[in-house]
Enzyme design. Structure first.
Site, short mmCIF file in Angstrom:
data_model
loop_
_atom_site.label_atom_id
_atom_site.label_comp_id
_atom_site.label_asym_id
_atom_site.label_seq_id
_atom_site.Cartn_x
_atom_site.Cartn_y
_atom_site.Cartn_z
N CYS A 1 0.96 -1.38 0.42
CA CYS A 1 -0.06 0.04 -0.17
C CYS A 1 0.60 1.21 0.13
O CYS A 1 0.66 2.31 -0.46
CB CYS A 1 -1.23 -0.54 0.87
SG CYS A 1 -1.66 -1.42 1.54
N HIS B 1 -6.08 1.92 5.31
CA HIS B 1 -6.99 1.45 4.26
C HIS B 1 -7.38 -0.22 5.05
O HIS B 1 -6.59 -0.73 5.27
CB HIS B 1 -5.70 0.61 3.38
CG HIS B 1 -5.93 -0.35 2.90
ND1 HIS B 1 -6.88 -0.55 1.51
CD2 HIS B 1 -5.10 -1.69 2.23
CE1 HIS B 1 -7.49 -1.35 0.70
NE2 HIS B 1 -6.32 -2.06 0.74
N HIS C 1 -10.08 -3.52 5.04
CA HIS C 1 -11.08 -4.41 4.38
C HIS C 1 -12.59 -4.57 4.29
O HIS C 1 -13.25 -6.10 3.79
CB HIS C 1 -9.85 -5.67 3.77
CG HIS C 1 -9.35 -5.52 2.55
ND1 HIS C 1 -7.90 -6.43 2.27
CD2 HIS C 1 -8.09 -4.56 2.02
CE1 HIS C 1 -7.24 -6.69 1.35
NE2 HIS C 1 -7.45 -5.42 1.31
N GLU D 1 -27.41 11.90 9.31
CA GLU D 1 -26.54 12.48 10.73
C GLU D 1 -25.05 12.39 10.76
O GLU D 1 -24.33 13.59 11.15
CB GLU D 1 -26.43 12.38 12.19
CG GLU D 1 -26.14 13.06 13.43
CD GLU D 1 -26.88 14.97 13.36
OE1 GLU D 1 -27.47 14.55 12.94
OE2 GLU D 1 -25.80 14.93 14.63
N HIS E 1 -13.10 -4.76 -3.31
CA HIS E 1 -11.34 -4.63 -2.51
C HIS E 1 -10.89 -3.82 -0.70
O HIS E 1 -11.70 -4.44 -0.08
CB HIS E 1 -10.67 -4.05 -2.90
CG HIS E 1 -9.19 -3.87 -2.97
ND1 HIS E 1 -7.72 -4.12 -3.61
CD2 HIS E 1 -8.45 -4.12 -1.92
CE1 HIS E 1 -6.39 -4.01 -2.54
NE2 HIS E 1 -7.53 -3.79 -0.97
C1 LIG Z 1 -5.36 -10.41 2.19
S1 LIG Z 1 -3.78 -9.86 1.01
C2 LIG Z 1 -4.45 -8.18 0.98
C3 LIG Z 1 -3.23 -7.52 0.06
O1 LIG Z 1 -2.63 -7.81 -1.02
C4 LIG Z 1 -3.97 -5.66 0.03
O2 LIG Z 1 -4.21 -6.15 -1.06
C5 LIG Z 1 -3.83 -4.81 1.31
O3 LIG Z 1 -4.45 -4.80 1.45
C6 LIG Z 1 -2.46 -5.25 2.38
O4 LIG Z 1 -0.69 -5.77 1.54
P1 LIG Z 1 0.29 -5.50 2.49
O5 LIG Z 1 1.34 -6.07 1.36
O6 LIG Z 1 0.50 -6.87 3.35
O7 LIG Z 1 0.81 -4.01 3.35
ZN LIG Z 2 -6.35 -4.22 0.17
#
Ligand SMILES: CSC[C@@H](O)[C@@H](O)C(=O)COP(=O)(O)O
Ligand SMILES: [Zn+2]
Length: 232
Positions: free
Chosen positions: A92, A110, A112, A137, A194
């Site tokens: 990232c 970041h 998920h 709100e 993602h």
């Molecule tokens: C479940 S693996 C997810 C990764 O490919 C990526 O999307 C992520 O968010 C984290 O990347 P990372 O390099 O471990 O910090």
């Molecule tokens: Zn990611």
């Protein structure tokens, strides 16, 4: 690579202050893990501390991060001042750097989050590359943007751009930078199927924005299931 001599490099990650970035990133990720935002090594966080960028390693359990796991990059030279042996910096990193460079951010997160992913799927179904919602709100928990003062108001519409996912995290860089330019007031970018990148002037602003957004995404998914519209 111009790494500092060992004691100087170790000093960058040695502090008794829980808000020192070397300690804070691990604490944040443990908090985020409890929300399901950074499970299975996905997601992460980075903090800018003056001219030092703190980054977690790639592919590790983010809820187990220790201060000695941290990479430290010099913001001006982009060289690593500290590199833990064996590990690679988070994939990232180019995305976090975009938030620092383009928005002068102090922290970038970041996640998920499944709510974020579901919202991108619902927008995909509707043929949209922008998530839009109004009259909640919690929208007041979202900063209005660098060209404005304070946060969005109750009667403001929240709009978040969505970029398409790529095979490798680092390949999102160009489209994320483009979205930042196209949407000068956004403090976040959704990534289809993602998750989301969220930044703020400091950790508190990035974290509270991320929490408000996740609350709104969950509500949006539940509203959709009930047949309720996000906008009028
Ligand atoms: C479940 S693996 C997810 C990764 O490919 C990526 O999307 C992520 O968010 C984290 O990347 P990372 O390099 O471990 O910090
Ligand atoms: Zn990611």
């Amino acid at each position: 690579m111009s790494t500092l001599s060992n004691p100087e490099a170790e000093a960058l990650v040695t502090s008794t202050d829980p808000h020192h970035p070397a300690n804070h990133i691990g604490e944040l990720c443990r908090n985020f893990y409890s929300h399901g935002w950074v499970t299975g090594t996905g997601g992460g966080a980075s903090i800018r501390h003056g001219d030092h960028i703190y980054l977690a390693p790639s592919g590790v359990q983010k809820e187990l991060l220790r201060p000695t796991d941290m990479f430290v990059m010099d913001y001006k030279t982009k060289e690593y001042l500290r590199k833990p042996p064996v590990l690679k910096p988070s994939a990232c990193t180019p995305l976090f750097m975009a938030a620092y460079t383009e928005r002068n951010a102090g922290c970038c997160i970041h996640t998920h989050s499944q709510w974020a992913v579901l919202v991108t799927l619902l927008c995909e179904q509707a043929g949209s590359d922008v998530f839009e919602i109004e009259r909640l709100e919690q929208i007041k928990g979202i900063p209005a943007g660098p060209t404005k003062q304070g946060n969005l108001g109750y009667f403001d519409k929240l709009r978040i751009p969505i970029i398409e996912n790529t095979a490798h995290e680092e390949d999102l860089k160009d489209s994320l930078e483009q979205a930042i330019k196209t949407w000068p007031d956004t403090g976040s970018v959704l990534v289809r199927r993602h998750g989301i990148y969220v930044w703020g002037k400091d950790v508190a602003q990035a974290k509270t924005q991320c929490e408000s957004l996740d609350y709104i995404f969950q509500l949006a998914v539940e509203m959709h299931k009930l047949g309720l519209k996000w906008t009028q």
